[in-house]
Structure formats: structure tokens, C-alpha cells
Design a protein around this motif. Structure first.
Motif, PDB file in Angstrom:
ATOM      1  N   GLN A   1      29.051  42.721  33.839  1.00  0.00           N
ATOM      2  CA  GLN A   1      30.092  42.423  32.879  1.00  0.00           C
ATOM      3  C   GLN A   1      29.385  41.821  31.669  1.00  0.00           C
ATOM      4  O   GLN A   1      28.901  40.703  31.729  1.00  0.00           O
ATOM      5  N   ALA A   2      29.299  42.582  30.664  1.00  0.00           N
ATOM      6  CA  ALA A   2      28.616  42.086  29.458  1.00  0.00           C
ATOM      7  C   ALA A   2      29.678  41.726  28.437  1.00  0.00           C
ATOM      8  O   ALA A   2      30.607  42.471  28.217  1.00  0.00           O
ATOM      9  N   TRP A   3      29.539  40.621  27.858  1.00  0.00           N
ATOM     10  CA  TRP A   3      30.699  39.992  27.253  1.00  0.00           C
ATOM     11  C   TRP A   3      30.490  39.339  25.917  1.00  0.00           C
ATOM     12  O   TRP A   3      29.583  38.567  25.716  1.00  0.00           O
ATOM     13  N   MET A   4      31.385  39.614  25.076  1.00  0.00           N
ATOM     14  CA  MET A   4      31.590  38.788  23.895  1.00  0.00           C
ATOM     15  C   MET A   4      30.294  38.345  23.248  1.00  0.00           C
ATOM     16  O   MET A   4      30.004  37.164  23.152  1.00  0.00           O
ATOM     17  N   HIS A   5      29.517  39.341  22.825  1.00  0.00           N
ATOM     18  CA  HIS A   5      28.243  38.989  22.236  1.00  0.00           C
ATOM     19  C   HIS A   5      28.377  38.436  20.839  1.00  0.00           C
ATOM     20  O   HIS A   5      27.468  37.801  20.326  1.00  0.00           O
TER      21      HIS A   5
ATOM     22  N   PHE B   1      28.827  35.298  27.469  1.00  0.00           N
ATOM     23  CA  PHE B   1      28.146  34.980  28.723  1.00  0.00           C
ATOM     24  C   PHE B   1      28.718  35.952  29.725  1.00  0.00           C
ATOM     25  O   PHE B   1      29.050  37.080  29.395  1.00  0.00           O
TER      26      PHE B   1
ATOM     27  N   CYS C   1      31.737  31.971  23.254  1.00  0.00           N
ATOM     28  CA  CYS C   1      30.386  32.473  23.421  1.00  0.00           C
ATOM     29  C   CYS C   1      30.285  33.628  24.391  1.00  0.00           C
ATOM     30  O   CYS C   1      31.151  33.871  25.204  1.00  0.00           O
TER      31      CYS C   1
END
Lengths: 582, 582
Positions: free
Chosen positions: B29-33, B46, B44
């Protein structure tokens, strides 16, 4: 596999406070790469998203399917969704609706998780107050009016953000305004699941798991009340007022079952007794159920707001002499304003002597049954015929979660059943005693149990106990801090029984002013004024009210799991900052 | 920036059916960069997760913070959370609780979105039926019992999966069991937001946006009813039964306001009228409110289940002759079983003649007001004094969402207000007429408005209209398909007024059997038997019941937006497959 780079931006980074456009950041959502098939379904990875809502021009009209790096399987594709060109009709059950559906839900979840984070952040405001006319006029494009034509999903997401933006953060560590405060994460997860399951408590047929959870949880609650083996009945109802209404209905049915068919004319003039400090729902129930509010007799209390048992007995005798028939006594376990616990054992003695139904309204104080240290305040509750207990108050369960518990099995069903054949068929293939709908005055009934069950699982009884003990400690901290502090006057003496701390704050101008009408009048206006300033600055919220002859005072309550001593300190500082020079 | 590779896996890929362990797949789950700071908060990125719950041994005890590729800023770190070592106490408001909180919520959302996907997938079952004793014994480790000690978040997630697994998919395209079916995605998003906001409708103070949404939406509904300028009052209540109860209370207050204080003994013997086909909640309200269920007089209906106006008038005259005072008439707009619409105009004429309160219970049929094609079935509703209308039925709004609408302003507040000073202070800084709590019999009131408001925004009136027209078309498709089909017998003749299609299915063994007791008895057992087989195979669900002298028959209703003609075909095939040889 590549994902796009994060893009820094100087624009408003906060999707909950940004207006009309969410965060201008570009971000990824990479998802569920472990995909296989089962039952012909795709449990598939997608949702690789690169969607900047503030850059509508760039994306307008685009809807690209991009393969993910070296994996060209469509299960791993990434999509850019342009929500400005998508509508509700494009979501499931629409053909090809799965992808936009999940993307839309993930956008919503991002808004919600941002809100959750900010809720616990003391540097955010509790609220951003606006008057009704301001919100109705439309705040920076937030239009509450409904129309014939659909709005785009982009606008729907903006509406979600704005709804939260102009609301009140009831989970904020400095929100003390109600008996129900806090935002429990497990409870929240439970509510999300409940909404997704979207079912109804009336039959086992369509809510098998929830019906059993309710049954087991109610039994556990009855055990904590102290009824042998947790026997009895119960239901989760839409709030304490309805639970209290149930108690009056059941009492009437127990003593005068003919009223169900014949109406109140089949009974003598029945009277109910409750403290002058009790919740207004007892009086409301008296009015609604046909007793009449004048037949709800208010009992005098001591200076701490606790019923004086001798007054109860005197009023029972008086009512009988007037030809009335005493039916029901409500003892309050944690009153709304003072947090007072009526002496249940002494009241139970009188109820036994005169053969009256004893109800304990523990909507607010029932949670103390979870605490080995504080449960003695409810001593005698095991002698009650029925109990109201709202886990959505002292136990931090999300709204709504209120139980009516009944000691005698069968009387709840007897009171309310109408045997609607179309819903509660006796010839189902399962044991239909699990169909509880006919016990309720509702037909459909919302699933209020799951969040509570899940919280109990996640915290254990011990977790609730710790929460309750901590809240009571915090109240005592507040009490100790202000009881002798300059500018404060306690509404009643002594350590609070519950977390309610009631006090007047005296601006400098009132200190030393002699008692009398002028001081009373001025003092009456202090709390509303400070509260208004508090709401306008948005820093904290606490309740106030008059009570009997006492002019407006603050009622501080602690049920918020996020609150700490520093928040109590903050509240005091804030009251002094805003009120000192009034 | 790199993310980890998807990992294929041969293990059970379905987190909703897997037991005790979710998907064994490894995923990201790659998130909200796009992260910036504001107000000291991290908004942020994470939540880069690589967490295989089925490989507990591998992860046990680990809690690594890995920097993401070339970005070593902690805002972009990835974390592995080991939920087996995390507990509710580690979540917000705990120190450092933000990360596990968001991760936990995202895990829950994954479970829920999987469930949403599968709900709409016709290759999944509607339910996986188990008897109460089976679930109580614990299905493969799904333990419903509560304990003193907390469980790990891993177990909580498993509990969430199991809860959904053993439940009923009420949004499945082949779920036809209730008047409320379907899973509307916008409504679902609305409920998730409502849960997150976790507030209470009683005051503008803590629910400013929701209170205004309710006000505007109720006005719009009153406009659709046809009251001039949408004037009047209203509330969202916990279901149609309570809305109907309100109508009886208000009628009593309007004609006999002294009952509020004095009780039913202040009034003559009041009687209420409602169809023998009407919802049982009118009778329940009569019992609860002190009229007595015998004073709820049932009206005869024609063969289609519609009230015969002449019967109403005859019974009014009869009641008066017996010394009773007729008070209230309920006309049903869409009855529960037959879907019948009482002739409102003719009933209104009689109500005017005898000065009676006219209530229209449009819980089920009210939605037809949204359809230009079908709203004529409710002609005369504008003459009603009050209306019940449940958007959670025909309009697909998630449970619960029921409105009580009242034509005369003020009577709802007059009936219910108790002026509780501690909650509804008159000296607030805003216009306190927006505090609606004192109009309700509840104190706290759940926010039922937002999901409905959001759906209306997203679909427009026109979207509801399309949904309703489609459901009625589908019912007519079913009716046309079976009315002359071998093995079917319609319960009443003619095209259904609403989506209710009532029919008997005759197994081969019953066809040609002469009318009589034996056939009746056998036929009575057919629908329960088919329904039981249906639930055991889990393929579809439809309701059955007897009605009056008529033995058990199927009541098919269509309110599910996911249903298509193919699902109607499937239902028929399924009934024949299961019932042909009975």
C-alpha cells in the motif's frame, strides 16, 4: 514497478480545510498486487492512481489504463480516474463499475483518515463556527441545496470534505460538550463494517451474526448488572430515551397487561416517580405513553442531586391517598448534570414494600459497572427490574449504542409482540426464537451491536475499566484544581460521584459582589458568554445550563479517551482567558 | 521510488472466505507521497506495507521502519506492522498511534472493499447459512464470546472478516428478501463519513451541517408530497414504525392536547383506523401509546389489498354509535405484502367529513413520489396531515433512513417538547430554533440524513426516478413472465401497483390436485420448504408469508439497484429447480 514521484506543492495541503479542491499533492495508491482468481472473480490489483483533483484541466477527459511496468496483466493495471467526468451511475452495479467504485471509496477513505488524524491533533480547532444563515448562504461554494440533476463524483468528494470542515470534531481531546465524546478507532472500524453489511436486526435470517452478538453481549451486560446467570431479556434501542420509554411500557405491561389491548382506560390512574434531576425522557415517556406528564411525580434530591428515599415514600403514600396507583420508580445511575447516583438499595427497599417496578437509568453511569473501583456507586442495581445502559456514553462506543435490559424473561416480547406473519414466520427452518424483531417497538432496527462487540473484543472488559477509571481520575484532577481556586465556585460540595464537575466561573467584576439579584443575573450570563467566545475561537467546548434555582453554570464531563490532564489545564486557562474581564 | 513486487500465491486469495488468516498474498500500500506540513501536522506519506498475516512467524516481533528508496524523509517511511503484537491501546489517541491507526483502518477498508466487490459478483453466494447453534459453537475459530482480556488487532481483523463471511449479502443482485435491499456506493460513503463524524442531531451546536441538511431535505420531501412551499415539520426517525408512532402521537396532541399532561384519561375513548393489510406498527403504536390495540380498527380491503372507503365510513359511524371518538386514519401508500396503494383521495374526503387526522404510511411506496410515471398512485397524499416515507426502502438509502413529515408547523414540537434546560439552552449565541432535539421522542438522535443528502446530490432527483422506474419495470417483467406460466398461481390478479409480485409456486405433485384442505395444507408448506433450500444453497433469497386466509405464498419485491432481468430469470429457475419435485 514504478510509481510516480511525490510532488511537493505550496497550496493548501489539508484536504479537510481546503475548499472546493482537495490536496494539490499528487500521490499514488498501489494496491493488492497479490492477485489470484477464485470462483471466477478477480481479487485483483488495481487502483494505482495518479489523480490530482486540483489539476482538472490536465486530466479532463482522460481515462487512461496504464499497464504496470513489466506486468501487462490487466489485473495489475493502473487507472487514472477523472472524477469530474464520473457520476454515481458509473459506480457499481454499473458495468465496469468496479474500478471507479474502489477508487471513489479510497478517495473517501483518504478524506476520512485525514479527518481522523486531525481529530487527535491538539493544534487543530475543535470547530470552525458559523451561524445557520452563513452555512445556508453557501460557504465558499458549499451548497446544501438539492437539485434534480446529478453532481459529479468530484463535487461529491468536495461535499464530503466541506461537510467535515464545517462540522464539530467530537473526538477532539478538548471536546467536552456532551456525555458522548471521543472517536474510538475500533468502534469506527466497526461502524464502517456495519454500514457495509447494511442489514437489519429484526431477524436471524438476514443478520445471523449480529443477532447472536447482541444476544451474547446483552447477557454479559446482565451478568455485570448482577442478575443470576445473566438471565433476562434486552435489546439495543435508538438511544437512552427510547430505552427508558421501554422500561415504562414493560412495567405497565407487567402490572396491567390488559392495557395493551384495552388502552389506559383499562387501568386506574397510574403514577411514575423519578428524581427532579433525572433525564427528561421519563417525563417524555409518561406523556407519550398516555400516562400524562403530570403523573410523572418528581422526587426531591439532596444537595448532591441524589433522590431522598423518604421523599419517595412520602410521595407514594400521598399518591395512593389521592386514589392514584404507583407503578414505577426510576432511580438514576449517574444524572445528566450533577452525575449523581441515587441510592438504589434504599429505593429498592421501598419498591419492594409497595410492589413497584424499579428501573435504573444508567444511560450515563452504567459504564461504571465495568470498574471494580467505582461500581459500588451502583450497588443495588441487581435489584432493579430493568436497566438502561448506554455504551455510547461513558464507554466511548460510537453513537448510537443503548441497551434496555430486563430481568424477567418474556415480558418485553409480551409487551410488544404483534406477531406480524409476514416477517416473523413460525415455519422457518431455523430456531425462530432468535428473531427478536417482535420484541421491539421498531420494525427495522439498525445494527448497533457490532461496534460495541468489536470494541469489547479488542479492549477486553479490562480495557473499558481502565478507560473509566482514567476519566474519573481526570475529573477528580479538575475538581482538586478548581475547588479552592480564585474565581471558581462549586455548584455542590465534595468529590464528584461521576465525571461531572459543576462550577461557576466568576469574572473579576463579579468577585466580591454581594449575593443578590444583580449578581445572580450577571452570573447567569457569564457561562453563555464564555461558551459563545469558546465556540467562536473554536478551541474547546464544554456544556452549561441552569438547574432549578441555580443560574447557568458549567458542567464539565470527561468521557473522551483522548483527554489528558493537559487538556483539563487548557480548559481552565481558556475559561479564564475568555472570562476574566467580562 | 520503488515498491515491492507483487507476489503470486496459491493459497486462498479471498480475505472474506479465508478463515483465521486473510489472504496469504503479499501486497503493497503506497500512500500519499505528496506530503507537506501544515499546522504542525504531518499529512504524510507512509503506510507502505508488506504484511503477510499468514506468515506470523516470519514477522513476529518485527516492526521495521524502512526508508522509501532514495527518500529518507521519515514522512515517506514504510512500516511493517505486526498486528499480532498490536492492540487497541496502541491506536490513537496513544502516543505514536497515528501510524498503526491508519494502517489498521486501511486493513479494515481492504476487507470492506473486497466485500463490496463480491457483493456485486453473481458468482458469489448471497449467504452461507448456518444455524444459530453452529455459529454459537464457533465456526472454525470464530468465537463470539467476549472476554476480560484484549485480543490482538490481528484477531480483530479476522473477526471482521468472519463477521462478513457468515452474514448475508443484502446488496447482492439476487437478494430480494426485504423491502430494503441493495448496497449504494454513495450511500455507503455517506455512512462511513457519518460514523467518522460521530455526532448527534439534537443540537445545531454539535451538528451544524447535518441539522441544516436535514432541514433542507425534509423541505424538499414536503414539496414532493405537495404541501405548499414545502412548509411543515419533520424529523428523521429510527424507522418507519417509529415514524408511524409519531403520526399517532401528533394526531392525539392536535385534537386532545391535554393528554400530554393529563394522560389518556383526559380524553374520550379514541379509535384509530387502518387497513387489515397495513403495517403492524400502527397497531403497535396504538398499544404503546395507551389507546389499546383493540381500539385500532382494521379496515376491509378489496382483492388487491386496497382499503374500501365505504368500509371506513361505516366503521367510523359504528364507532361513534358505540361512544368512541374516531381520531386518526392511516392510508397505506404501498402495503408491505401486496404493495397496495389505498385510495387516498377518497379516504381524505371521509377524513374531512368527519374531521379526522389523515396519515399516509408511505414507508414503502413514498419513493414513487420521485417518479413522474408512478407518483399518481399516491394522488391525494397532499391532503394528508402527516406522511411516513422511508428512503431506506424504495430509494436504496442504507439503513436506517425514515422520515416523518407533518403538514402543520409546530405541532410536532408542541407534542414532544419538555424544554430540557441542560440541553436546549435558550441563551445560546445562535438561532436556537435550529435545535430540533426537543421535537423528538429521542434525546440523542443518530445522523441519518447525510447518506441520503449525499445520494440526492450525486444522483439528482432524476437518478432516484430512474431507479424507481427500473424496479417497477422489473416487477412487471416478472409478473408477465409468471402470470400464465405452468406451476404458478397469482395471489391477486392484475399488474402489481408497486414492485410486489405475490404468487404461489405449485410443485408437480400439487398441480391438478382439487382445491380443498389437503391442497391448502400442502401448498402452505411449499414456500417455507423452497425458502429453506434456497438459503441452504445460498443462491438467492425471497420472502414468503401467509395473509389472512391465504396460505404461504412468495412475495417478490424489487428495490435492489443491482437486479436485472437475468436475476429475475434466475429466481424463477431456482424456485423451479428446488420446488419442482417437492
Amino acid at each position: 514497478m514504478a510509481t510516480s514521484e511525490p510532488t511537493a506543492s505550496g497550496a493548501d495541503p489539508d484536504p479537510n480545510t481546503a475548499n472546493l479542491r482537495p490536496s494539490s499533492t499528487t500521490y499514488d495508491q498501489a494496491w493488492m498486487h497479490g492477485c489470484t482468481r477464485k470462483l471466477g472473480m478477480k481479487i485483483c490489483g488495481f487502483l494505482q492512481k495518479n489523480n490530482s483533483l486540483d489539476d482538472k484541466g490536465r486530466l479532463a477527459g482522460q481515462k487512461n489504463l496504464l499497464s504496470c511496468g513489466d506486468n501487462s496483466d490487466s489485473r495489475f493495471r493502473r487507472t487514472e480516474s477523472d472524477f469530474s467526468n464520473l457520476y454515481a451511475r458509473d459506480l457499481l452495479p454499473a458495468k465496469n463499475g468496479e474500478e471507479p467504485t474502489i477508487q471513489f471509496l479510497m478517495e473517501v477513505v483518504e478524506i476520512l483518515t485525514n479527518y481522523v488524524r486531525k481529530t487527535f491533533d491538539r493544534s487543530t480547532k475543535v470547530l470552525d463556527f458559523h451561524h445557520p444563515h452563513q452555512l445556508l448562504e453557501g460557504m465558499e461554494g458549499f451548497n446544501l441545496e438539492l437539485s434534480d440533476q446529478p453532481e459529479s463524483l468530484e463535487q461529491i468528494l468536495v461535499d464530503c470534505r466541506d461537510t467535515l470542515k464545517y462540522g464539530v470534531r467530537t473526538g477532539h481531546p478538548r471536546f467536552f460538550n456532551q456525555l458522548s465524546t471521543g472517536l474510538d478507532i475500533i468502534g469506527l472500524a466497526g461502524e464502517w463494517l456495519t454500514s457495509t453489511a447494511n442489514t437489519n436486526m429484526f431477524t436471524y435470517e438476514i443478520a445471523p451474526v449480529f443477532v447472536l452478538m447482541e444476544q451474547l453481549t446483552l447477557k454479559k451486560m446482565r451478568e455485570m448488572v448482577g442478575w443470576p446467570n445473566g438471565e433476562g431479556d434486552g435489546l439495543f434501542s435508538p438511544g437512552g430515551a427510547i430505552s427508558n420509554m421501554y422500561s415504562v411500557m414493560i412495567a405497565r405491561y407487567k402490572y396491567f397487561p390488559e392495557v395493551k389491548a384495552k388502552g389506559m382506560s383499562a387501568a386506574p390512574r397510574l403514577v411514575l416517580f423519578t428524581s427532579e434531576h433525572s433525564h427528561y425522557s421519563i417525563k417524555k415517556a409518561g406523556a407519550a405513553l398516555g400516562f400524562g406528564s403530570e403523573n410523572v411525580i418528581l422526587l426531591s434530591t439532596d444537595e448532591r442531586g441524589r433522590v431522598i428515599p423518604a421523599d419517595l415514600e412520602a410521595k407514594i403514600i400521598d399518591a395512593k391517598q389521592k386514589g392514584c396507583v404507583p407503578l414505577f420508580v426510576n432511580a438514576t445511575g449517574g444524572s445528566t448534570v450533577y452525575g449523581a447516583f441515587d441510592p438504589i438499595n434504599e429505593i429498592a427497599d421501598i419498591c419492594e414494600k409497595y410492589n413497584l417496578w424499579l428501573h435504573v437509568d444508567g444511560a450515563w453511569g452504567g459504564g461504571l459497572l465495568m470498574s471494580r473501583k467505582h461500581r459500588h456507586k451502583l450497588d443495588g442495581i441487581e435489584r432493579a427490574n430493568s436497566v438502561t445502559w448506554n455504551p455510547h456514553k461513558m464507554m466511548g462506543v460510537p453513537l448510537q449504542c443503548s441497551a434496555i435490559l430486563v430481568r424477567e424473561k418474556g415480558v418485553l416480547a409480551g409487551c410488544n409482540s404483534m406477531c406480524a406473519g409476514y416477517l416473523f414466520q413460525p415455519d422457518k427452518q431455523y430456531d425462530v426464537t432468535y428473531d427478536t424483531g417482535d420484541m421491539a417497538i421498531q420494525c427495522g432496527r439498525h445494527v448497533d451491536i457490532f461496534k460495541f462487540w468489536l470494541m469489547w473484543k479488542a479492549k477486553g472488559t479490562i480495557g473499558f475499566e481502565q478507560h473509566i477509571d482514567k476519566c474519573l481520575d481526570l475529573s477528580q484532577y479538575l475538581y482538586n484544581k478548581i475547588k479552592d481556586r480564585e474565581g471558581y465556585q462549586m455548584v455542590f460540595d465534595g468529590v464528584p460521584q461521576h465525571t461531572n464537575v459543576c462550577f461557576w466561573y466568576l469574572p473579576l467584576s463579579l468577585r466580591g459582589m454581594p449575593e443578590g439579584a444583580e449578581r445572580r443575573e450577571k452570573l447567569h450570563r457569564v457561562a453563555p458568554k464564555i461558551k459563545a467566545l469558546m465556540m467562536e475561537s473554536g478551541t474547546t467546548m464544554v456544556g452549561y445550563q441552569p438547574q432549578g434555582q441555580k443560574v447557568n453554570f458549567f458542567r464539565m464531563v470527561v468521557s473522551n479517551p483522548a483527554a489528558t490532564q493537559s487538556d483539563i489545564d487548557f480548559l481552565i486557562d481558556e475559561i479564564e482567558r475568555l472570562g476574566h474581564d467580562l
